[in-house]
Design a protein around this motif. Sequence first.
Motif, PDB file in Angstrom:
ATOM      1  N   SER A 148       4.698   2.971 -21.990  1.00 51.56           N
ATOM      2  CA  SER A 148       4.352   4.073 -21.104  1.00 51.56           C
ATOM      3  C   SER A 148       4.158   3.491 -19.722  1.00 51.56           C
ATOM      4  O   SER A 148       3.849   2.306 -19.586  1.00 51.56           O
ATOM      5  CB  SER A 148       3.055   4.734 -21.564  1.00 51.56           C
ATOM      6  N   ALA A 149       4.385   4.326 -18.685  1.00 52.67           N
ATOM      7  CA  ALA A 149       4.205   3.820 -17.326  1.00 52.67           C
ATOM      8  C   ALA A 149       2.787   4.114 -16.878  1.00 52.67           C
ATOM      9  O   ALA A 149       2.391   5.260 -16.758  1.00 52.67           O
ATOM     10  CB  ALA A 149       5.216   4.482 -16.394  1.00 52.67           C
ATOM     11  N   GLN A 150       2.019   3.047 -16.688  1.00 53.51           N
ATOM     12  CA  GLN A 150       0.623   3.192 -16.254  1.00 53.51           C
ATOM     13  C   GLN A 150       0.564   3.234 -14.723  1.00 53.51           C
ATOM     14  O   GLN A 150       1.319   2.531 -14.063  1.00 53.51           O
ATOM     15  CB  GLN A 150      -0.206   1.992 -16.739  1.00 53.51           C
ATOM     16  N   THR A 151      -0.352   4.055 -14.205  1.00 51.51           N
ATOM     17  CA  THR A 151      -0.444   4.148 -12.747  1.00 51.51           C
ATOM     18  C   THR A 151      -0.882   2.818 -12.132  1.00 51.51           C
ATOM     19  O   THR A 151      -0.462   2.466 -11.041  1.00 51.51           O
ATOM     20  CB  THR A 151      -1.460   5.217 -12.319  1.00 51.51           C
ATOM     21  N   GLY A 152      -1.721   2.096 -12.866  1.00 48.68           N
ATOM     22  CA  GLY A 152      -2.247   0.849 -12.290  1.00 48.68           C
ATOM     23  C   GLY A 152      -1.379  -0.361 -12.575  1.00 48.68           C
ATOM     24  O   GLY A 152      -1.743  -1.484 -12.216  1.00 48.68           O
ATOM     25  N   ALA A 153      -0.221  -0.152 -13.229  1.00 50.42           N
ATOM     26  CA  ALA A 153       0.613  -1.299 -13.607  1.00 50.42           C
ATOM     27  C   ALA A 153       1.032  -2.075 -12.368  1.00 50.42           C
ATOM     28  O   ALA A 153       1.309  -1.496 -11.321  1.00 50.42           O
ATOM     29  CB  ALA A 153       1.850  -0.822 -14.357  1.00 50.42           C
ATOM     30  N   GLY A 154       1.056  -3.358 -12.494  1.00 55.57           N
ATOM     31  CA  GLY A 154       1.566  -4.202 -11.400  1.00 55.57           C
ATOM     32  C   GLY A 154       0.510  -4.574 -10.387  1.00 55.57           C
ATOM     33  O   GLY A 154       0.684  -5.548  -9.664  1.00 55.57           O
ATOM     34  N   ALA A 155      -0.592  -3.817 -10.322  1.00 53.66           N
ATOM     35  CA  ALA A 155      -1.602  -4.112  -9.303  1.00 53.66           C
ATOM     36  C   ALA A 155      -2.115  -5.539  -9.468  1.00 53.66           C
ATOM     37  O   ALA A 155      -2.485  -5.946 -10.571  1.00 53.66           O
ATOM     38  CB  ALA A 155      -2.756  -3.127  -9.400  1.00 53.66           C
ATOM     39  N   GLY A 156      -2.110  -6.288  -8.410  1.00 53.97           N
ATOM     40  CA  GLY A 156      -2.644  -7.651  -8.461  1.00 53.97           C
ATOM     41  C   GLY A 156      -1.694  -8.669  -9.038  1.00 53.97           C
ATOM     42  O   GLY A 156      -1.998  -9.861  -9.077  1.00 53.97           O
TER      43      GLY A 156
ATOM     44  N   SER B  55      -1.073  10.776 -10.240  1.00 56.09           N
ATOM     45  CA  SER B  55      -2.115   9.872 -10.747  1.00 56.09           C
ATOM     46  C   SER B  55      -2.282   9.923 -12.259  1.00 56.09           C
ATOM     47  O   SER B  55      -3.361   9.673 -12.784  1.00 56.09           O
ATOM     48  CB  SER B  55      -3.461  10.152 -10.053  1.00 56.09           C
ATOM     49  N   LYS B  56      -1.216  10.318 -12.972  1.00 57.41           N
ATOM     50  CA  LYS B  56      -1.304  10.327 -14.453  1.00 57.41           C
ATOM     51  C   LYS B  56      -0.255   9.372 -15.028  1.00 57.41           C
ATOM     52  O   LYS B  56       0.838   9.237 -14.478  1.00 57.41           O
ATOM     53  CB  LYS B  56      -1.040  11.735 -14.984  1.00 57.41           C
ATOM     54  N   SER B  57      -0.596   8.732 -16.129  1.00 59.62           N
ATOM     55  CA  SER B  57       0.367   7.852 -16.790  1.00 59.62           C
ATOM     56  C   SER B  57       1.477   8.690 -17.416  1.00 59.62           C
ATOM     57  O   SER B  57       1.283   9.866 -17.713  1.00 59.62           O
ATOM     58  CB  SER B  57      -0.321   7.052 -17.888  1.00 59.62           C
ATOM     59  N   ILE B  58       2.622   8.045 -17.611  1.00 56.60           N
ATOM     60  CA  ILE B  58       3.755   8.768 -18.197  1.00 56.60           C
ATOM     61  C   ILE B  58       4.089   8.133 -19.540  1.00 56.60           C
ATOM     62  O   ILE B  58       4.474   6.965 -19.615  1.00 56.60           O
ATOM     63  CB  ILE B  58       4.964   8.719 -17.254  1.00 56.60           C
ATOM     64  N   ALA B  59       3.934   8.921 -20.614  1.00 64.09           N
ATOM     65  CA  ALA B  59       4.197   8.405 -21.961  1.00 64.09           C
ATOM     66  C   ALA B  59       5.453   9.073 -22.509  1.00 64.09           C
ATOM     67  O   ALA B  59       6.112   9.856 -21.832  1.00 64.09           O
ATOM     68  CB  ALA B  59       2.992   8.663 -22.851  1.00 64.09           C
TER      69      ALA B  59
ATOM     70  N   MET C 103       0.843  -1.205   0.000  1.00 66.67           N
ATOM     71  CA  MET C 103       0.000   0.000   0.000  1.00 66.67           C
ATOM     72  C   MET C 103       0.871   1.244   0.000  1.00 66.67           C
ATOM     73  O   MET C 103       0.577   2.226  -0.687  1.00 66.67           O
ATOM     74  CB  MET C 103      -0.898   0.013   1.240  1.00 66.67           C
ATOM     75  N   VAL C 104       1.948   1.217   0.793  1.00 68.86           N
ATOM     76  CA  VAL C 104       2.865   2.361   0.834  1.00 68.86           C
ATOM     77  C   VAL C 104       3.431   2.618  -0.565  1.00 68.86           C
ATOM     78  O   VAL C 104       3.411   3.751  -1.060  1.00 68.86           O
ATOM     79  CB  VAL C 104       4.009   2.102   1.839  1.00 68.86           C
ATOM     80  N   TYR C 105       3.895   1.547  -1.222  1.00 57.57           N
ATOM     81  CA  TYR C 105       4.482   1.713  -2.560  1.00 57.57           C
ATOM     82  C   TYR C 105       3.448   2.264  -3.531  1.00 57.57           C
ATOM     83  O   TYR C 105       3.751   3.104  -4.377  1.00 57.57           O
ATOM     84  CB  TYR C 105       5.040   0.382  -3.080  1.00 57.57           C
ATOM     85  N   GLN C 106       2.203   1.814  -3.395  1.00 56.67           N
ATOM     86  CA  GLN C 106       1.146   2.296  -4.283  1.00 56.67           C
ATOM     87  C   GLN C 106       0.933   3.792  -4.085  1.00 56.67           C
ATOM     88  O   GLN C 106       0.807   4.548  -5.051  1.00 56.67           O
ATOM     89  CB  GLN C 106      -0.161   1.543  -3.984  1.00 56.67           C
ATOM     90  N   GLY C 107       0.934   4.203  -2.816  1.00 52.11           N
ATOM     91  CA  GLY C 107       0.757   5.620  -2.510  1.00 52.11           C
ATOM     92  C   GLY C 107       1.875   6.466  -3.092  1.00 52.11           C
ATOM     93  O   GLY C 107       1.626   7.498  -3.732  1.00 52.11           O
ATOM     94  N   ILE C 108       3.117   5.999  -2.900  1.00 50.00           N
ATOM     95  CA  ILE C 108       4.272   6.740  -3.426  1.00 50.00           C
ATOM     96  C   ILE C 108       4.155   6.855  -4.941  1.00 50.00           C
ATOM     97  O   ILE C 108       4.362   7.931  -5.532  1.00 50.00           O
ATOM     98  CB  ILE C 108       5.589   6.029  -3.054  1.00 50.00           C
ATOM     99  N   ASN C 109       3.768   5.754  -5.548  1.00 47.32           N
ATOM    100  CA  ASN C 109       3.571   5.688  -6.992  1.00 47.32           C
ATOM    101  C   ASN C 109       2.623   6.799  -7.458  1.00 47.32           C
ATOM    102  O   ASN C 109       2.965   7.617  -8.334  1.00 47.32           O
ATOM    103  CB  ASN C 109       3.012   4.287  -7.291  1.00 47.32           C
TER     104      ASN C 109
END
Lengths: 331, 496
Positions: A239-247, A146-150, A134-140
């Motif tokens: 591109s780096a998606q904010t939701g990447a890696g979740a789950g 909360s925007k993707s990086i392209a 959860m901490v890592y998600q918050g930092i992310n």
Amino acid sequence: MTKKKGLDSEKLMQFFMDNKAAIILIIFVAVVSCLTSDFFTGRNISNIFRQICASCVLSLGFTLVLASGAIDLSVGYMLGMIGIATALMSVNGVPAVVVILSAIVIGGFCGFINAFITQVFELAPFIVTLAMGMVYQGINLLMCHSKSIAGLPDWYKFFGNGKIGPIPFPILLMLVMVAFMMVLVQKTRFGRYALACGGNRKAARVCGIPTGKIIYIVYILTGICVGIAALLLTGRTASAQTGAGAGMEMDCVASVVIGGTPMEGGKVNVFGTLIGCLLIQVISNSLNLLGVDSNWQKIAKGAVIIVAIILDRQGSKLLDRIRVRKVQTEA
Amino acid sequence: MQDNTILEVKDLSKSFLGVMALNKVSLSVRRGEVHAVIGENGAGKSTMMNIIMGDLKRDHGEILLKGQPTDFKSPADAIASGISMIHQEISLVPTLSVAENIWLHREEQFMNGPFISGKKRLEATRELLDRMGININAGSLVSELTVAQAQLVELARAISTNAEIIIMDEPTSSLSDKEIAILFRVMRDLREKGVAIIFITHKIEELLSISDRVSVYRDGCYIGTQSCAETNKDDLISMIIGRTLTEQYPEIHAKEGKTVLEVKNLSGSGYHDISFRVHEGEIIGFSGLVGAGRSEVMRGIFGIDKRASGEILLDGQKVEIHSPGDAVGLGMAMVTEDRRDMGIIRTGSVRENMSISMLQEFTGSFGIVNVRKEAEAVNGMMKELSVKAANMNMLITSLSGGNQQKAILGRWLMTKPKLLILDEPTRGIDVGAKAEIYRLIGKLAEEGMAIILVSSEMPEILGMSSRVFVMRDGDLVFECSATEATQELLGKHALG
């Protein structure tokens, strides 16, 4: 005569047990390729392999952590965070070498933190790593607002789409990592110690093994795998998606356990993890090709996991019985 | 006397996957007797009890309870018919209290409408424990109890069922003399009341002191039943192992050398101000009751638990030991009391378990283990200690208890230690394996190794040690040479 037969059945059963994921995979592929001709195309196969690279590298770290008798549920969000961090660095013109090294260093550092908290305060890794996730998600989310990086540079996309000769770079990297992990866990002294920790941490300590140190190294190596997986995943999506890696940690559990590394630790099958990843991807892919609703795909995945662990348990029992009989006939 | 027989086993056979575990065995138990059952590990004792309790199915034979043929489908059936069993391994729920454990699944008598009356249950438990003469708080959690206390709670549970037959599977293996006295008193009381007790044990002296009759089994066969008044230790041993064993303990001709270990004013949790020395070629026996702090001292010396104060000198040099890793590095080795918890690595093979402390010897470049070298060394050690296993790649858990213990001993001998600490090295091991381990300990002392032997079995201490220490309540209270030591002397100091 009977003795020889007993020996063969033990070896055969052991072979089945070590390769049950591969056997399920072959059966599955055989059935699917009868149902649709789209499966066995070069393009589809290459796609499947490219899609598993990130999750496979992630699962390799997870394999090590499970075999050592611990767990790391933070790997999914850790991957997302490292993806965003490295993407931010690279779009701001930081040199490739520095970015790649940072991915590895951040991953290693996060692993160190996980180990530090569990070891120093003697806490259960399950809850610590869940909370750290959860901490890592918050930092992310804070880092990228909360925007993707392209707009990633070409070198970064190479991690997803590059080729060395005819072989896609991510697949090559994945295979190198699999080989590295196989040697590390199954052949080295460190691997033996890690497995001993997984089998019985107290006994391992009494044997003189520096168990604390081993667990630190295990978590750090897991973190490094996460770093590399982050580069692979971010490179592929360009591109780096904010939701990447979740789950993704749940997919890791699935592929590692299907591959034959038990949740309880003490045993390992690194190659099985690769097969487990492949199996999960093949299920999604083939059901896609057959036009099955994606919600059904989830059900199918869950069912395969259950079948795999049932086979594992029943197979071990049968194997024990065969061994007992063998010993008794010899005696 | 025929109608006095309460349980009769006739021609019972059982085979596992084609191998005979029980071959037409018999057992006849009367009301109001303590009937001992003895035999080496693998003799079929547990299999027979498991069949009686309905845990295993029989192949052939009959079990008559009060003359009626019975066939229990599960242990619950057996308990309902008045047979209860105390298992060797503690089967209590650690997170529940003593009272909750004793009446677990039998709470009907304490029901207040739909609720359990905790008060009534506590009262009943207190009464039960008082009657048995056990001083344990009925409200304590089982996790707070010592192993010996937990064993007594198991006993209380078996008694609370008002069983007519109680099977006790090695109940004394983790008890000290004090608790054994309680156990025996309870057993005598039960006998008075006409309860039949089947008492499984490895300890022959103990058996002779409490039992009325004894039945001996070997390799799945029934050897015979003797009246305890008419037999003696040597006869029983030859029945058990099928040959005469003249002397269980070896004669040791070791020369004492220089001091290997010196402990000065060592204190920690459970022991205070302990000082002693161990010389080369010496076997130091540590005697005392369970809970006197013997294991705690050893764990402190070996770095398993933290020490509060004191110094440890090895070969005259002060050493810092903060973990077992440090101790191993200094040439110390320790076979721990609890083999399952702190000894074997269950998921590992015999080879992996034996080489783990010496793995650096077999490690080549890049930290890769040279399996061939490892296998050679392990094979040599297995031959030396006659560890019986089909091959070294078998799981360690597939070996018998005695062979597991020999493998653990082998693990430490591979490190060529100068000091070997053995904490209850023969607990739960059959007579044959015991004698082998004693011979081995003697040989090591003759080769100049310094050995500390912690044991609750007085004959073992007397038979093996060259000097004996006695601990009581965390203090080292007595020291004497082997020639001075007698069972009475040590017992007197242990009890204080």
